[in-house]
Design a protein around this motif. Structure first.
Motif, PDB file in Angstrom:
ATOM      1  N   GLN A  94      -0.958   6.339  15.925  1.00 27.72           N
ATOM      2  CA  GLN A  94      -0.753   6.081  16.604  1.00 27.72           C
ATOM      3  C   GLN A  94      -0.174   4.555  15.935  1.00 27.72           C
ATOM      4  N   GLY A  95       0.661   4.657  14.814  1.00 25.07           N
ATOM      5  CA  GLY A  95       1.018   3.798  14.492  1.00 25.07           C
ATOM      6  C   GLY A  95       0.083   2.706  13.167  1.00 25.07           C
ATOM      7  N   GLU A  96      -1.553   3.523  13.210  1.00 24.26           N
ATOM      8  CA  GLU A  96      -2.034   2.991  12.289  1.00 24.26           C
ATOM      9  C   GLU A  96      -1.782   2.963  10.761  1.00 24.26           C
ATOM     10  N   LYS A  97      -2.200   1.827   9.828  1.00 19.34           N
ATOM     11  CA  LYS A  97      -2.181   2.454   9.061  1.00 19.34           C
ATOM     12  C   LYS A  97      -3.766   2.705   8.433  1.00 19.34           C
ATOM     13  N   ALA A  98      -3.850   3.533   7.097  1.00 18.54           N
ATOM     14  CA  ALA A  98      -5.215   3.726   6.764  1.00 18.54           C
ATOM     15  C   ALA A  98      -5.121   4.213   4.992  1.00 18.54           C
ATOM     16  N   CYS A  99      -6.706   3.990   4.374  1.00 20.05           N
ATOM     17  CA  CYS A  99      -6.984   3.880   3.197  1.00 20.05           C
ATOM     18  C   CYS A  99      -8.063   4.721   3.369  1.00 20.05           C
ATOM     19  N   CYS A 167      -4.400  -2.751   5.751  1.00 17.21           N
ATOM     20  CA  CYS A 167      -4.438  -1.258   6.264  1.00 17.21           C
ATOM     21  C   CYS A 167      -6.267  -1.441   7.453  1.00 17.21           C
ATOM     22  N   ARG A 168      -5.714  -1.105   8.768  1.00 18.17           N
ATOM     23  CA  ARG A 168      -6.704  -1.258   9.697  1.00 18.17           C
ATOM     24  C   ARG A 168      -8.335  -0.209   9.628  1.00 18.17           C
ATOM     25  N   HIS A 169      -7.650   0.700   9.412  1.00 14.81           N
ATOM     26  CA  HIS A 169      -8.666   1.420   9.011  1.00 14.81           C
ATOM     27  C   HIS A 169      -8.804   1.885   7.444  1.00 14.81           C
ATOM     28  N   VAL A 170     -10.814   1.993   7.059  1.00 11.24           N
ATOM     29  CA  VAL A 170     -10.537   2.472   6.216  1.00 11.24           C
ATOM     30  C   VAL A 170     -12.300   3.494   5.551  1.00 11.24           C
ATOM     31  N   VAL A 171     -11.553   4.455   5.376  1.00 16.46           N
ATOM     32  CA  VAL A 171     -12.695   5.717   4.540  1.00 16.46           C
ATOM     33  C   VAL A 171     -13.322   5.953   4.131  1.00 16.46           C
ATOM     34  N   ILE A 172     -14.366   5.434   3.796  1.00 12.05           N
ATOM     35  CA  ILE A 172     -15.177   5.924   2.735  1.00 12.05           C
ATOM     36  C   ILE A 172     -16.367   7.271   2.827  1.00 12.05           C
ATOM     37  N   ASP A 173     -16.236   8.076   2.209  1.00 16.43           N
ATOM     38  CA  ASP A 173     -16.985   9.712   2.217  1.00 16.43           C
ATOM     39  C   ASP A 173     -17.863   9.801   0.494  1.00 16.43           C
TER      40      ASP A 173
END
Length: 208
Positions: A94-99, A167-173
């Motif tokens: 969708q054109g997003e950036k993520a870390c 980045c507009r999304h950050v995943v914390i796992d």
């Protein structure tokens, strides 16, 4: 009312000289100051569409909006990380950036999973892997550290990803790697509160 009652008793001890006067005044804002922001929210389409889950049947039901946090809960081994991998790939389309900051799985292992997901094959061809990696340039980053991590470092990663990488999304796992003790609910609450504040202030979406 008794005129002899000291004024400070009328407002209550919690306000003690309004605590920090300048900070309080800066945050008490007249309603009319929100005129343009309100009109933009009601009458103007946003320049960038709100991200959605990668499944058509959920498009009208779930939005992953900036400034918010999504909690992905489930028992160990239930597939949370695998599901999030699908979600991240959908966001990138969708054109997003993520870390991704995974403290349980090394980046190469995550990329192995993504290669299988993007190729829809248990044993993707080398060309498929190269195509995926080329496509991920400028879209996806990993914070490479496994094991327990200090909360302050996680907060710093979020800020860096938003500020420097856009980045507009950050995943914390996962949450359990960021606080000491699975039964330390106060520490968990403090961490989630801080992550929520960071998401709001940086206008990003955090997946926890």
């Amino acid at each position: 009312m008794n005129a002899r009652v000291p004024p400070e008793m009328l407002i209550g001890d919690n306000f003690a000289e309004y605590m920090h006067a300048s900070e309080t005044q800066a945050k008490v804002i007249p309603a009319q100051n929100y005129r343009e922001s309100l009109k933009a929210a009601l009458f103007t389409k946003t320049a960038q569409a709100v991200a959605a889950l990668p499944w058509g049947k959920t498009l009208d039901q779930v939005q992953l909006r900036p400034g918010e946090v999504s909690m992905w809960a489930g028992a160990n081994g239930s597939g949370k990380s695998m599901l999030l991998s699908h979600v991240v790939l959908g966001l990138l389309r969708q054109g997003e950036k993520a870390c991704i900051a995974s403290f349980e799985m090394k980046p190469v292992r995550q990329l192995e999973r993504m290669a299988r997901q993007t190729s829809q094959c248990a044993r993707p061809a080398e060309r498929a892997v190269d195509n995926m990696l080329d496509w991920l340039v400028g879209k996806l980053w990993f914070y490479d550290q496994q094991g327990t991590v200090k909360p302050a470092m996680v907060y710093a990663v979020c800020r860096y990803a938003a500020d420097k990488l856009k980045c507009r999304h950050v995943v914390i796992d996962s949450l359990m790697k960021c606080v000491r003790g699975e039964d330390d609910y106060n520490a968990q609450k403090d961490f989630v509160d801080e992550i929520t504040a960071i998401a709001r202030d940086l206008n990003i979406h955090v997946h926890l």
